[in-house]
Design a protein around this motif. Structure first.
Motif, mmCIF file in Angstrom:
data_model
loop_
_atom_site.group_PDB
_atom_site.id
_atom_site.type_symbol
_atom_site.label_atom_id
_atom_site.label_comp_id
_atom_site.label_asym_id
_atom_site.label_seq_id
_atom_site.Cartn_x
_atom_site.Cartn_y
_atom_site.Cartn_z
ATOM 1 N N UNK A 1 1.017 -0.929 -0.018
ATOM 2 C CA UNK A 1 0.111 0.373 -0.374
ATOM 3 C C UNK A 1 0.873 1.256 0.050
ATOM 4 N N UNK A 2 0.295 2.128 -0.306
ATOM 5 C CA UNK A 2 1.188 3.508 -0.166
ATOM 6 C C UNK A 2 0.994 4.082 -1.683
ATOM 7 N N UNK A 3 2.870 5.129 -1.869
ATOM 8 C CA UNK A 3 2.140 6.046 -3.335
ATOM 9 C C UNK A 3 3.745 5.366 -4.296
ATOM 10 N N UNK A 4 2.963 4.892 -5.274
ATOM 11 C CA UNK A 4 4.796 4.713 -5.779
ATOM 12 C C UNK A 4 4.905 5.376 -7.077
ATOM 13 N N UNK A 5 5.930 6.452 -7.425
ATOM 14 C CA UNK A 5 5.511 6.425 -8.871
ATOM 15 C C UNK A 5 5.859 6.014 -10.076
ATOM 16 N N UNK A 6 6.132 4.732 -10.070
ATOM 17 C CA UNK A 6 5.821 3.850 -11.036
ATOM 18 C C UNK A 6 4.081 3.424 -11.013
ATOM 19 N N UNK A 7 3.592 3.549 -10.055
ATOM 20 C CA UNK A 7 2.206 2.605 -9.759
ATOM 21 C C UNK A 7 1.343 3.321 -9.827
ATOM 22 N N UNK A 8 0.505 3.500 -10.819
ATOM 23 C CA UNK A 8 -1.219 4.203 -10.893
ATOM 24 C C UNK A 8 -1.748 4.116 -9.598
ATOM 25 N N UNK A 9 -2.772 2.996 -9.601
ATOM 26 C CA UNK A 9 -2.395 1.773 -8.228
ATOM 27 C C UNK A 9 -1.912 1.163 -7.176
#
Length: 253
Positions: free
Chosen positions: A200-208
């Protein structure tokens, strides 16, 4: 951020196949010892270095000149896996069957392993196609020397280009889910919409990002928008479908 007219309206849904990573890591090391003659004390470190440098033990060994047959390699590594420990997953099956878009497996594993795992889970018929090791490496068996045809696997961009071509998809309208951030980053680089599974969290590589695949409906509800529906109707239908999916999944869990 969700768009007013969701990109999933004509989504081709690309899935990843995950399996017993902890078992496989041990079997990779066993292969290095039993088949390649490396000392037991060096095998775990060598496995890590081969993965970091070449993407897999098989790819690295072949590039280094070891004449490793891919079928023998997969039979050794996957042949020891406890397939009997995989149980049918009714919750996952209900989730997949509620998605109307095309669903495709994209895995580095060989076809035999992928089909065994999917059959044990009871979800093979939920997918239209399996893009696997053999798809990515059609000429490997024809090679006359180990380094003639480099092994192609995720996260190489070549692997993704092959998969996109074989699946006949528009990357901009395709959701790619994977539990490896390296793979997710590669998919993003080629224009795929991406979802990181297992974190979970935010990743620049992932939209979700979603903690597990069974939380897909909560994490990306726009998958359930209907094609050609107006905005309000789509939202209404999405909520009712998600409620149904979650209710059924809870019973099957």
């Amino acid at each position: 951020m969700l768009q007013t007219r969701p990109y999933t309206e004509h989504l081709k849904f690309v899935g990843c196949l995950t399996y017993w990573q902890i078992f496989r890591l041990g079997f990779f090391a066993d292969f290095l010892v039993e088949k390649c003659g490396f000392p037991v004390t060096q095998a775990p470190t060598l496995r890590v270095e081969l993965f970091k440098t070449y993407g897999s033990s098989l790819a690295g060994l072949r590039l280094l000149g070891y004449d490793i047959d891919a079928d023998d390699y997969h039979s050794f590594v996957h042949g020891r896996l406890p397939y009997e420990s995989i149980k049918p997953d009714a919750q996952l099956r209900n989730l997949l069957r509620s998605i109307n878009q095309r669903k495709i497996i994209f895995t580095n594993s060989d076809q035999n392993h992928a089909m065994k795992a999917l059959d044990r889970l009871g979800i093979r018929d939920c997918f239209e196609k399996i893009i696997c090791f053999e798809t990515l490496n059609p000429n490997l068996s024809k090679s006359t020397r180990p380094d003639e045809f480099p092994v192609v696997l995720k996260p190489s961009l070549e692997a993704f280009r092959i998969a996109i071509d074989v699946a006949e998809i528009d990357p901009r309208r395709t959701l790619f889910l994977d539990d490896s951030l390296r793979n997710v980053a590669a998919g993003k680089a080629l224009g795929l919409r991406t979802a990181m599974v297992g974190k979970s969290g935010k990743f620049k590589e992932a939209d979700y990002a979603l903690e597990n695949i069974n939380s897909l409906a909560q994490a990306i509800p726009e998958i359930w928008f209907g094609e050609g529906e107006n905005e309000n109707h789509g939202l209404s239908r999405t909520r009712s479908q998600i409620d149904s999916v979650l209710a059924t999944a809870s019973v099957g869990a």
